[in-house]
Design a protein around this motif. Structure first.
Motif, short mmCIF file in Angstrom:
data_model
loop_
_atom_site.label_atom_id
_atom_site.label_comp_id
_atom_site.label_asym_id
_atom_site.label_seq_id
_atom_site.Cartn_x
_atom_site.Cartn_y
_atom_site.Cartn_z
N MET A 236 -10.22 6.46 26.82
CA MET A 236 -11.01 6.82 25.63
C MET A 236 -10.62 5.95 24.44
SD MET A 236 -11.37 10.53 23.87
CE MET A 236 -12.07 11.27 25.33
N SER A 237 -11.62 5.42 23.73
CA SER A 237 -11.34 4.55 22.59
C SER A 237 -10.82 5.36 21.41
CB SER A 237 -12.61 3.81 22.18
OG SER A 237 -13.45 4.69 21.48
N GLU A 238 -10.29 4.63 20.42
CA GLU A 238 -9.73 5.30 19.25
C GLU A 238 -10.83 6.03 18.47
OE1 GLU A 238 -7.15 3.89 15.54
OE2 GLU A 238 -6.85 2.73 17.37
N LYS A 239 -11.98 5.33 18.32
CA LYS A 239 -13.11 5.92 17.60
C LYS A 239 -13.56 7.21 18.29
CE LYS A 239 -15.09 1.75 15.59
NZ LYS A 239 -14.79 2.01 14.20
N ARG B 288 -21.50 5.87 24.76
CA ARG B 288 -20.97 5.63 26.12
C ARG B 288 -19.50 5.98 26.21
NH1 ARG B 288 -25.08 1.31 27.66
NH2 ARG B 288 -26.58 2.80 28.52
N SER B 289 -18.76 5.82 25.10
CA SER B 289 -17.33 6.12 25.20
C SER B 289 -17.08 7.62 25.06
CB SER B 289 -16.53 5.32 24.17
OG SER B 289 -16.78 5.82 22.90
N TYR B 290 -18.12 8.38 24.70
CA TYR B 290 -17.93 9.82 24.53
C TYR B 290 -18.61 10.64 25.63
CZ TYR B 290 -18.18 14.50 22.53
OH TYR B 290 -18.09 15.85 22.35
N PHE B 291 -19.90 10.35 25.86
CA PHE B 291 -20.67 11.13 26.84
C PHE B 291 -20.47 10.55 28.25
CE2 PHE B 291 -23.26 11.72 22.93
CZ PHE B 291 -23.28 13.10 22.89
N PRO B 292 -20.63 11.39 29.29
CA PRO B 292 -20.64 10.85 30.65
C PRO B 292 -21.75 9.80 30.78
CG PRO B 292 -20.69 13.27 30.67
CD PRO B 292 -20.83 12.85 29.25
N ALA B 293 -21.46 8.73 31.54
CA ALA B 293 -22.36 7.57 31.60
C ALA B 293 -23.81 7.95 31.88
CB ALA B 293 -21.86 6.58 32.65
#
Ligand SMILES: [Zn+2]
Ligand SMILES: [Zn+2]
Length: 420
Positions: A1-4, A331-336
């Motif tokens: 998971m990214s920082e944002k 994309r970095s939060y929700f399932p693809a």
């Protein structure tokens, strides 16, 4: 998971706790819909919610519009927009919180329903604004939620702009907006470039000469004139627009006469046009004018038809760079599988006016509101067209997970700019 994405998570940590309250806000607004430029109650709720969580609030912008500002240190300003108005439609969803409201439109009582889901948009924005206010350590910058009147008449965004929105408030770095649509509940769909079509509506008055129904020779029959016009208008898209381009010409209203044995004096056609680029738009509008005049002449009309523009919607074009930023955040939060690239839709929106006229990159996306099982089944059987769309009296987004998805999407996309 990214920082944002982690920062977004910490803003969203309170979502579960505020969800029951948001659900009751949604049901309340749904059962109290208000027509375009009459959104006083809805605007009052939005303003009260913003004030309660520490926003500076300006009301009455462009009639009933509400602008909130929450400054939270150095960083970009992000404008988040929701539209507030409902439609003159009699609700037929059978929901326990269905609207029973009537209101006055042009001096006549009409039923009113949130048939386009703007009640969901208002609730999403209240949710996102509340969560950001509760977790000020997770972001930096200025949040500017904007509750806009009268999207359905195409007048609301312009009314706010004409009322000095651009002069009275700080120019944002990005403008974000979202709309609930048919689609698996909670799925996010967007694209770079044109996402909704330009819309143009016209009223066309065609003149004939009335007579007794038994004496057609004494008349110039506007019913036949209008009927021929409606049929000929169908050839614009089929014969004049290239197959690789797209356009819609819909005659939604055709009215003439009062009685079977009276040939009336005139007929009125109301039509709606959707296009995806300016060249096609010009070509279609010119063809309409040409056909309407030529059909009137073919009938021997005593005078030229009157063509009156009703409303106009700009193209909504998503800025490529800003869209990529928002999609990466989704994309970095929700399932693809929940973040999809959509095709441009023939719906129209005045959201585009803010970004275009203020010269600020804007991003608009759709959130699915159909029960996932119903949607999957319809997809399998090729019956997606049977699901009631926006503006249908049976349009009924499922509350969960549509409600949480819109709040999440707004927070996640905003955080792509606001993360420290
Ligand atoms: Zn609508
Ligand atoms: Zn809408």
């Amino acid at each position: 998971m990214s920082e944002k994405s982690q920062q977004a998570q910490s803003v969203l940590a309170n979502l579960k706790a505020v969800l029951p309250d948001l659900e009751s806000v949604y049901k309340d607004i749904h059962s109290h819909p208000e027509l375009s430029m009459q959104e006083k109650r809805t605007a009052g709720i939005a303003a009260e919610r913003l004030r309660a969580t520490g926003y500076e609030v300006t009301t009455g912008v462009g009639n009933t519009g509400v602008v909130g500002v929450l400054r939270n240190g150095d960083g970009p300003t992000i404008m988040l927009r929701a539209d507030m108005d409902a439609l003159p439609v009699r609700e037929a969803t059978g929901l326990p919180y269905a609207s029973m409201v009537t209101a006055e439109q042009n001096g006549k009582p009409v039923p009113v329903m949130h048939a386009c889901g703007h009640d969901m948009h208002v609730t999403w924005l209240i949710g996102a604004a509340t969560l950001f206010a509760k977790t000020r350590n997770a972001w930096r910058g200025t949040l500017m939620p904007v509750f806009q009147p009268a999207e359905e008449t195409g007048a609301g965004a312009q009314a706010m702009i004409d009322d000095g929105l651009f002069k009275r408030f700080h120019k944002p770095s990005a403008i974000l907006g979202q709309h609930v649509m048919v689609g698996s509940s909670g799925d996010i769909g967007t694209r770079s470039g044109v996402i909704t079509s330009a819309g143009d509506s016209f009223e066309i008055r065609m003149f004939g000469r009335g007579a007794h129904g038994s004496m057609p020779q004494a008349s110039i029959d506007p019913v036949v004139m209008a009927a021929a016009t409606v049929l000929r208008l169908q050839t614009i898209v089929s014969r004049e627009v290239a197959p690789t381009d797209a356009a819609v010409v819909t005659v939604g209203s055709l009215q003439a006469g009062t009685k079977e044995n009276v040939i009336p004096d005139e007929a009125v056609i109301k039509l709606n046009v959707r296009t995806f680029n300016e060249d096609v738009r010009k070509r279609v509008l010119a063809a309409i004018e040409r056909i309407v005049n030529a059909e009137a002449e073919a009938s021997g009309a005593p005078k030229k038809p009157e063509i009156t523009p009703l409303d106009r919607y700009p193209l909504v074009k998503n800025d490529p760079e800003a869209t990529k930023r928002a999609i990466d955040a989704f994309r970095s939060y929700f399932p693809a599988e929940r973040v999809k690239e959509t095709k441009p839709t023939t719906a129209s929106e005045d959201f585009g006016s803010f970004g275009t006229e203020w010269q600020v990159p804007s991003v608009f996306w759709f959130v699915g509101g159909t029960d996932p099982e119903t949607y999957a089944k319809a997809k399998k059987t090729g019956t997606i067209a049977d699901i009631p769309t926006n503006h249908n009296p049976r349009f009924a987004p499922v509350i969960h997970p549509t409600l949480e998805a819109g709040v999440e999407a707004m927070v996640v996309a905003s955080q792509a700019w606001l993360s420290p």
